[in-house]
Design a protein around this motif. Structure first.
Motif, PDB file in Angstrom:
ATOM      1  N   TRP A  83      -2.040   5.009 -10.666  1.00 19.21           N
ATOM      2  CA  TRP A  83      -1.300   4.187  -9.711  1.00 19.21           C
ATOM      3  C   TRP A  83      -1.963   4.302  -8.344  1.00 19.21           C
ATOM      4  O   TRP A  83      -2.307   5.400  -7.903  1.00 19.21           O
ATOM      5  CB  TRP A  83       0.151   4.645  -9.605  1.00 19.21           C
ATOM      6  N   TYR A  84      -2.119   3.163  -7.675  1.00 14.61           N
ATOM      7  CA  TYR A  84      -2.741   3.074  -6.356  1.00 14.61           C
ATOM      8  C   TYR A  84      -1.715   2.411  -5.437  1.00 14.61           C
ATOM      9  O   TYR A  84      -1.297   1.279  -5.681  1.00 14.61           O
ATOM     10  CB  TYR A  84      -4.023   2.260  -6.465  1.00 14.61           C
ATOM     11  N   TYR A  85      -1.283   3.106  -4.400  1.00 21.86           N
ATOM     12  CA  TYR A  85      -0.156   2.682  -3.582  1.00 21.86           C
ATOM     13  C   TYR A  85      -0.583   2.017  -2.267  1.00 21.86           C
ATOM     14  O   TYR A  85      -1.571   2.413  -1.664  1.00 21.86           O
ATOM     15  CB  TYR A  85       0.717   3.895  -3.239  1.00 21.86           C
ATOM     16  N   ASP A  86       0.250   1.035  -1.844  1.00 18.56           N
ATOM     17  CA  ASP A  86       0.102   0.363  -0.541  1.00 18.56           C
ATOM     18  C   ASP A  86      -1.297  -0.176  -0.293  1.00 18.56           C
ATOM     19  O   ASP A  86      -1.847  -0.036   0.798  1.00 18.56           O
ATOM     20  CB  ASP A  86       0.508   1.297   0.598  1.00 18.56           C
ATOM     21  N   ALA A  87      -1.875  -0.795  -1.282  1.00 16.98           N
ATOM     22  CA  ALA A  87      -3.237  -1.305  -1.173  1.00 16.98           C
ATOM     23  C   ALA A  87      -3.240  -2.784  -0.789  1.00 16.98           C
ATOM     24  O   ALA A  87      -2.282  -3.508  -1.030  1.00 16.98           O
ATOM     25  CB  ALA A  87      -3.965  -1.127  -2.505  1.00 16.98           C
ATOM     26  N   ASP A  88      -4.336  -3.212  -0.187  1.00 18.89           N
ATOM     27  CA  ASP A  88      -4.593  -4.633   0.025  1.00 18.89           C
ATOM     28  C   ASP A  88      -5.222  -5.142  -1.261  1.00 18.89           C
ATOM     29  O   ASP A  88      -6.216  -4.578  -1.733  1.00 18.89           O
ATOM     30  CB  ASP A  88      -5.564  -4.853   1.181  1.00 18.89           C
ATOM     31  N   VAL A  89      -4.665  -6.204  -1.845  1.00 17.99           N
ATOM     32  CA  VAL A  89      -5.162  -6.730  -3.112  1.00 17.99           C
ATOM     33  C   VAL A  89      -5.746  -8.114  -2.895  1.00 17.99           C
ATOM     34  O   VAL A  89      -5.125  -8.977  -2.277  1.00 17.99           O
ATOM     35  CB  VAL A  89      -4.039  -6.786  -4.172  1.00 17.99           C
ATOM     36  N   ASP A  90      -6.977  -8.314  -3.401  1.00 22.06           N
ATOM     37  CA  ASP A  90      -7.646  -9.600  -3.277  1.00 22.06           C
ATOM     38  C   ASP A  90      -8.554  -9.794  -4.483  1.00 22.06           C
ATOM     39  O   ASP A  90      -9.380  -8.930  -4.792  1.00 22.06           O
ATOM     40  CB  ASP A  90      -8.451  -9.640  -1.972  1.00 22.06           C
ATOM     41  N   ASP A  91      -8.408 -10.914  -5.180  1.00 21.48           N
ATOM     42  CA  ASP A  91      -9.233 -11.253  -6.344  1.00 21.48           C
ATOM     43  C   ASP A  91      -9.277 -10.143  -7.390  1.00 21.48           C
ATOM     44  O   ASP A  91     -10.334  -9.807  -7.924  1.00 21.48           O
ATOM     45  CB  ASP A  91     -10.671 -11.588  -5.914  1.00 21.48           C
ATOM     46  N   GLY A  92      -8.118  -9.552  -7.684  1.00 25.09           N
ATOM     47  CA  GLY A  92      -8.049  -8.539  -8.726  1.00 25.09           C
ATOM     48  C   GLY A  92      -8.623  -7.190  -8.334  1.00 25.09           C
ATOM     49  O   GLY A  92      -8.870  -6.333  -9.180  1.00 25.09           O
ATOM     50  N   ARG A  93      -8.851  -6.981  -7.038  1.00 28.06           N
ATOM     51  CA  ARG A  93      -9.372  -5.708  -6.523  1.00 28.06           C
ATOM     52  C   ARG A  93      -8.400  -5.156  -5.485  1.00 28.06           C
ATOM     53  O   ARG A  93      -7.861  -5.901  -4.661  1.00 28.06           O
ATOM     54  CB  ARG A  93     -10.747  -5.888  -5.880  1.00 28.06           C
ATOM     55  N   ALA A  94      -8.177  -3.839  -5.518  1.00 30.14           N
ATOM     56  CA  ALA A  94      -7.271  -3.185  -4.579  1.00 30.14           C
ATOM     57  C   ALA A  94      -8.064  -2.193  -3.728  1.00 30.14           C
ATOM     58  O   ALA A  94      -8.868  -1.425  -4.248  1.00 30.14           O
ATOM     59  CB  ALA A  94      -6.170  -2.460  -5.340  1.00 30.14           C
ATOM     60  N   ASP A  95      -7.828  -2.212  -2.418  1.00 35.10           N
ATOM     61  CA  ASP A  95      -8.550  -1.327  -1.514  1.00 35.10           C
ATOM     62  C   ASP A  95      -7.638  -0.914  -0.354  1.00 35.10           C
ATOM     63  O   ASP A  95      -6.610  -1.526  -0.108  1.00 35.10           O
ATOM     64  CB  ASP A  95      -9.788  -2.030  -0.972  1.00 35.10           C
ATOM     65  N   TYR A  96      -8.039   0.109   0.376  1.00 33.98           N
ATOM     66  CA  TYR A  96      -7.339   0.624   1.553  1.00 33.98           C
ATOM     67  C   TYR A  96      -5.960   1.187   1.227  1.00 33.98           C
ATOM     68  O   TYR A  96      -5.062   1.146   2.050  1.00 33.98           O
ATOM     69  CB  TYR A  96      -7.218  -0.443   2.656  1.00 33.98           C
ATOM     70  N   GLY A  97      -5.782   1.731   0.030  1.00 27.34           N
ATOM     71  CA  GLY A  97      -4.516   2.338  -0.357  1.00 27.34           C
ATOM     72  C   GLY A  97      -4.673   3.835  -0.532  1.00 27.34           C
ATOM     73  O   GLY A  97      -5.589   4.451   0.023  1.00 27.34           O
ATOM     74  N   THR A  98      -3.781   4.413  -1.312  1.00 27.90           N
ATOM     75  CA  THR A  98      -3.816   5.843  -1.583  1.00 27.90           C
ATOM     76  C   THR A  98      -3.341   6.108  -3.010  1.00 27.90           C
ATOM     77  O   THR A  98      -2.511   5.370  -3.537  1.00 27.90           O
ATOM     78  CB  THR A  98      -2.943   6.628  -0.576  1.00 27.90           C
ATOM     79  N   PHE A  99      -3.867   7.151  -3.620  1.00 23.58           N
ATOM     80  CA  PHE A  99      -3.408   7.555  -4.943  1.00 23.58           C
ATOM     81  C   PHE A  99      -2.208   8.493  -4.842  1.00 23.58           C
ATOM     82  O   PHE A  99      -1.604   8.834  -5.836  1.00 23.58           O
ATOM     83  CB  PHE A  99      -4.538   8.234  -5.732  1.00 23.58           C
ATOM     84  N   SER A 100      -1.855   8.898  -3.652  1.00 21.51           N
ATOM     85  CA  SER A 100      -0.743   9.814  -3.426  1.00 21.51           C
ATOM     86  C   SER A 100       0.533   9.044  -3.109  1.00 21.51           C
ATOM     87  O   SER A 100       0.634   8.409  -2.063  1.00 21.51           O
ATOM     88  CB  SER A 100      -1.072  10.762  -2.274  1.00 21.51           C
ATOM     89  N   ARG A 101       1.519   9.110  -4.009  1.00 18.22           N
ATOM     90  CA  ARG A 101       2.785   8.428  -3.783  1.00 18.22           C
ATOM     91  C   ARG A 101       3.486   8.996  -2.556  1.00 18.22           C
ATOM     92  O   ARG A 101       4.042   8.262  -1.743  1.00 18.22           O
ATOM     93  CB  ARG A 101       3.692   8.546  -4.997  1.00 18.22           C
ATOM     94  N   SER A 102       3.473  10.317  -2.411  1.00 14.78           N
ATOM     95  CA  SER A 102       4.165  10.924  -1.278  1.00 14.78           C
ATOM     96  C   SER A 102       3.537  10.503   0.051  1.00 14.78           C
ATOM     97  O   SER A 102       4.227  10.316   1.046  1.00 14.78           O
ATOM     98  CB  SER A 102       4.176  12.450  -1.396  1.00 14.78           C
TER      99      SER A 102
END
Length: 120
Positions: A83-102
């Motif tokens: 799970w990758y949280y709070d990411a910017d998603v564009d064209d099926g790619r997610a970036d600028y998020g975090t793997f840490s839920r907390s």
């Protein structure tokens, strides 16, 4: 000419204020946005977003949520799903998020107590 002023009814003011309070309260208690990604697929565009069924909710004591190891994706290849949280998603790619839920929850929102990270 006579100056005309518009008066707001007290019910309009109260209802508007209640909307602001409701938005503040719900922003703190909500789950962060999450996407299931393949951790091995990172490019300059971000991680490849894969089907949610590949990410089973298993979490560690550090608050980082991972899938159950490698899973077969629809194309027959395996993926290191997480799970990758709070990411910017564009064209099926997610970036600028975090793997840490907390960490994603600690970023907070309008009306939340907590330091927040200012982006990251």
């Amino acid at each position: 000419m006579a100056e005309t002023r518009r008066r707001l009814r007290s019910s309009t003011v109260v209802l508007g204020g209640m909307g602001v309070i409701a938005a503040a309260l719900t922003s703190c208690g909500s789950e962060p946005d999450r996407r299931c990604v393949d951790r091995d697929s990172y490019t300059y565009e971000g991680y490849k977003v894969i089907a949610d069924k590949n990410c089973k909710s298993g979490s560690t004591s550090s608050g980082t949520s991972y899938g159950k190891g490698r899973k077969k994706t629809g194309s027959g290849s395996s993926a290191d799903a997480a799970w990758y949280y709070d990411a910017d998603v564009d064209d099926g790619r997610a970036d600028y998020g975090t793997f840490s839920r907390s960490e994603a929850v600690d970023r907070g929102g309008f009306g939340c107590s907590g330091s927040g990270s200012g982006g990251g």
